[in-house]
Design an enzyme around this catalytic site. Sequence first.
Site, PDB file in Angstrom:
ATOM      1  N   GLN A 226       0.560  -1.117   0.013  1.00 46.73           N
ATOM      2  CA  GLN A 226      -0.073   0.105  -0.130  1.00 46.73           C
ATOM      3  C   GLN A 226       0.856   1.431   0.064  1.00 46.73           C
ATOM      4  OE1 GLN A 226      -1.676   2.398   2.040  1.00 46.73           O
ATOM      5  NE2 GLN A 226      -1.733   1.834   4.546  1.00 46.73           N
TER       6      GLN A 226
ATOM      7  N   GLU B  80      -6.075   0.569   8.191  1.00 49.62           N
ATOM      8  CA  GLU B  80      -5.316  -0.176   9.062  1.00 49.62           C
ATOM      9  C   GLU B  80      -4.494   0.743  10.627  1.00 49.62           C
ATOM     10  OE1 GLU B  80       0.162  -0.456   7.953  1.00 49.62           O
ATOM     11  OE2 GLU B  80      -1.295  -0.294   6.526  1.00 49.62           O
ATOM     12  N   ARG B  81      -5.102   2.185  10.081  1.00 53.14           N
ATOM     13  CA  ARG B  81      -5.213   3.303  10.787  1.00 53.14           C
ATOM     14  C   ARG B  81      -5.353   2.558  12.290  1.00 53.14           C
ATOM     15  NH1 ARG B  81      -7.603   7.763  11.810  1.00 53.14           N
ATOM     16  NH2 ARG B  81      -6.173   8.305  12.412  1.00 53.14           N
ATOM     17  N   ARG B  82      -7.108   1.732  11.695  1.00 53.03           N
ATOM     18  CA  ARG B  82      -7.447   1.598  13.136  1.00 53.03           C
ATOM     19  C   ARG B  82      -6.849  -0.149  13.408  1.00 53.03           C
ATOM     20  NH1 ARG B  82     -12.767   1.382   9.580  1.00 53.03           N
ATOM     21  NH2 ARG B  82     -11.300   2.193   8.098  1.00 53.03           N
TER      22      ARG B  82
ATOM     23  N   GLU C 210      -7.153   6.324  -3.943  1.00 48.39           N
ATOM     24  CA  GLU C 210      -8.029   6.846  -3.523  1.00 48.39           C
ATOM     25  C   GLU C 210      -6.918   7.354  -1.651  1.00 48.39           C
ATOM     26  OE1 GLU C 210     -11.274   6.643  -0.382  1.00 48.39           O
ATOM     27  OE2 GLU C 210     -11.068   6.429  -2.991  1.00 48.39           O
TER      28      GLU C 210
ATOM     29  N   ARG D  92       1.208   4.443   1.571  1.00 53.80           N
ATOM     30  CA  ARG D  92       0.854   5.417   2.646  1.00 53.80           C
ATOM     31  C   ARG D  92       1.920   4.433   3.401  1.00 53.80           C
ATOM     32  NH1 ARG D  92      -3.200   7.655   6.496  1.00 53.80           N
ATOM     33  NH2 ARG D  92      -4.195   5.545   6.344  1.00 53.80           N
TER      34      ARG D  92
ATOM     35  N   GLY E  37     -14.048   1.264  21.676  1.00 54.11           N
ATOM     36  CA  GLY E  37     -14.118   0.136  20.530  1.00 54.11           C
ATOM     37  C   GLY E  37     -13.721   0.481  19.323  1.00 54.11           C
TER      38      GLY E  37
ATOM     39  N   LEU F 142     -15.513   1.837  16.263  1.00 59.59           N
ATOM     40  CA  LEU F 142     -16.823   1.650  15.278  1.00 59.59           C
ATOM     41  C   LEU F 142     -16.747   1.759  14.049  1.00 59.59           C
ATOM     42  CD1 LEU F 142     -17.204   5.415  17.803  1.00 59.59           C
ATOM     43  CD2 LEU F 142     -17.574   2.878  17.787  1.00 59.59           C
TER      44      LEU F 142
END
Length: 295
Positions: free
Chosen positions: A46, A88-90, A121, A48, A67, A69
Amino acid sequence: MEKKSPKRTNRLGRGLSALIPDTKDDIDSKEIVRLDLSKVYPNDTQPRKVFDEEKIHVLCESIKHYGVLQPIVVKPDEDGRYMIIAGERRYRASKMAKQKDIPAVIKDIPMKDIMEIALIENLQREDLNAIEEALAYRSLIEHYQVTQEEISEAVGKSRPHITNTLRLLNLGENIIVMIEHGQLTAGHGKALLRVSDLEKQLELANKVKEEELSVRETERLAKKIVEENTDLNNKKSSVKEKDIFIVDVEEKLTNVFGTKVNISKGKKKGKIEIEYYNEDDLNNIVSMLLEENEA
């Protein structure tokens, strides 16, 4: 009558959300599963590569209290594990929060579509630093045969911006790392490209970093280095100083093409010289000239 295939830019411009629901309201609750975090892994290809650790930490604290969301989106692999398509941040914040599992939506989407559209994107959301952006452009061009013009239309950025961002990859490796880590800006990188000697280029980059010089100051120092490297014999043979109008035009053309431009004027004729450092630079310059002519 044979149907014409749709323009490539339509596909590029639609973004990842065309294939994957982007909000919780768009996802049927039956689609959401909870996956063991140990079976989930990031997509190594990916675009980033650098994540803001402070923002990840803030998200981590939120996950501890409320949690995750919005579910991440994953693609199953042959080993019973799941590669992250979006989120990926989550995922990183959940690991930091010591979560055992994470809500996810499983989508078996062809890898080629995932990579191509995820690149666009990220570019549209401006989540990438200048080097990641340049690598994303190069990946689209080399692996998916996308033109710079198509990228320009898809991400809403000018063709010269695409060309000049790609040229950052011609910088020395150490300077590329500095830009990736925010120690230098893309503007600094473009100014440094005027110095073709890699040792002097790095020397100037270190000076810019240590003294926190502006882009304008970097341009001035780069120009000075280039002038010092100019053939002294040619310099001495020049009786007249260059016309201020010619100097101004040279500067403007240098900014357009991202490389040194020299205009020499005789009594009845003159010539314009545009420097390039490799075949990619030459192709980009020719493409820009041809596009201007067609326009």
